[in-house]
Design an enzyme around this catalytic site. Sequence first.
Site, PDB file in Angstrom:
ATOM      1  N   SER A 138       0.841  -1.193   0.000  1.00  0.00           N
ATOM      2  CA  SER A 138       0.000   0.000   0.000  1.00  0.00           C
ATOM      3  C   SER A 138       0.876   1.242   0.000  1.00  0.00           C
ATOM      4  O   SER A 138       2.100   1.147   0.109  1.00  0.00           O
ATOM      5  CB  SER A 138      -0.910  -0.002   1.226  1.00  0.00           C
ATOM      6  OG  SER A 138      -0.127   0.319   2.363  1.00  0.00           O
ATOM      7  N   LYS A 139       0.216   2.367  -0.109  1.00  0.00           N
ATOM      8  CA  LYS A 139       0.911   3.659  -0.198  1.00  0.00           C
ATOM      9  C   LYS A 139       2.016   3.824   0.843  1.00  0.00           C
ATOM     10  O   LYS A 139       3.045   4.416   0.568  1.00  0.00           O
ATOM     11  CB  LYS A 139      -0.101   4.804  -0.002  1.00  0.00           C
ATOM     12  CG  LYS A 139      -0.952   5.090  -1.235  1.00  0.00           C
ATOM     13  CD  LYS A 139      -0.467   6.353  -1.937  1.00  0.00           C
ATOM     14  CE  LYS A 139      -1.341   6.700  -3.132  1.00  0.00           C
ATOM     15  NZ  LYS A 139      -1.075   5.803  -4.273  1.00  0.00           N
TER      16      LYS A 139
END
Length: 501
Positions: free
Chosen positions: A252-253
């Site tokens: 994820s980010k």
Amino acid sequence: MTMRFRFAPSPTGQLHVGNARTALFNWLAARNAGGAFVVRIEDTDAERSSSESEAGILDDLRWLGLAWQEGPGVDGAHGPYRQSERLEIYREHAQELLGRGAAYHCFCSADQLESDRRAAVAAGRPASYPGTCRALPAEDVRRRLEAGERAALRFAVPEVGQVEFEDLVRGTVRFSGDVIGDPVIVRSDGRPAYNFAVVVDDALMQISHVVRGEDHISNTPRQLLLYEALGFTPPTFAHLALVMGPDHAPLSKRHGVTSVAEYRARGYLPEALANYLALLGWSPGGDDEILPIEELARRFRIADVGRSASVFDPEKLAWVNRHYMKALPHDRLLELATPSFAAAGFATGPDGAGSAFLGEIASLAVDAVDRVEQIPGRLRFLFEFDVAQALADPEIRREVEGVDAMRVIGALATELAARPRIDGDGFRELKTAMRTATGCKGRALFHPIRVALTGRSDGMELDRAVPAIDKGAELPSGSGVRPILGCRERAAAFAKALGIE
Ligand code: GLU
């Protein structure tokens, strides 16, 4: 029967590398089978979907080389390929279920559903819908609808002990029937729910294989029951283990760069990213992992995809990218590097001679970088030669102020003053002349030459760097390349700054 695969992105952001891997596996499988790769845009969530996101995702798929035979912009027999353009189709199928008593109106408010859910959790029961509206008398339903009350449609999940299916990746998968609450199929505002739209679409688009992320596996039992209720034959399913970050949490980010668009902007090559993504959970076999996409497709089988999660390794991606960069044809390297030269301020609208020079120097630097956008950084010595700045570095100053180094730099200035611009042969001759003139060799000779001509104590081999400097110095003004100071002028400036006459 033709095998038909699909990739069904929701256009709610950029294309995540994990989803790109899903798209790629579908593409490879379709290609391998001589089947079709269909793209369908799942944009029924109007608030979160955007046409910019759709355009970005499609552009990234094209960039990766994943062309589709049916989908947005490529009409086929099973369109339209955007869910927002298929609302009537969902409505008809929902009506059909309703007519057969396989779906019912649900008037429960969001608040009511939430308090039911809390109560269930507190009592240790499954949090699925308790079936409140399932048994409402038909008369009541009619009255409430006529009074203008809004209702969602729910699928009346039949009594089943368990739902079982053969997953191409995970083997036999079983879900207990009693945790499957009646899912909403059409929301009270008329929008279809994912589980419903996806079944109607995959069935009508004659998708034979649904290959998607494991995050959807718990939806599959509901979908299978819907296939049955609608009288459709279900496709074969394959659920891919998720792509993880280095800490084994889904990528994820917070792990940094996760979208295809970002990798693209950083100068990764599409063939490198596609090749790397293919290796996440699958192996082409044999010794070589670096293979053209057509060869990957020739070897690809969904059934060979591993069950365990794979970790996205940016180092390995960089390694694969370096591999492809070194093999780039000259023209393509120039085309890719030109924007980076512009961004670095080294070239603006280069003409033929300017471009030829940029192509040459890009190929000198390509071996030493991970990505195309790092190329200008390796070539800074050409464009940003500054004696004062070099001598401001205490280490460089100490090195060049040694007696031998001063002698080498003095001789270099003298030799270069008497010579034409230096090319490859010229540099060989210069080295010989310098050895004779100074009696120095090896590092004692070459290090001062490097510092005096590049202003730096490290960098690419002098055999490459020196002829490039003088070639750049010969470029006519107006070539669009930032002016480059020649070797002769560099050596003279360095000698002068050190007080060597
Ligand atoms: N639109 C879904 C997603 O982006 C895909 C669902 C599916 O492949 O069934 O997660």
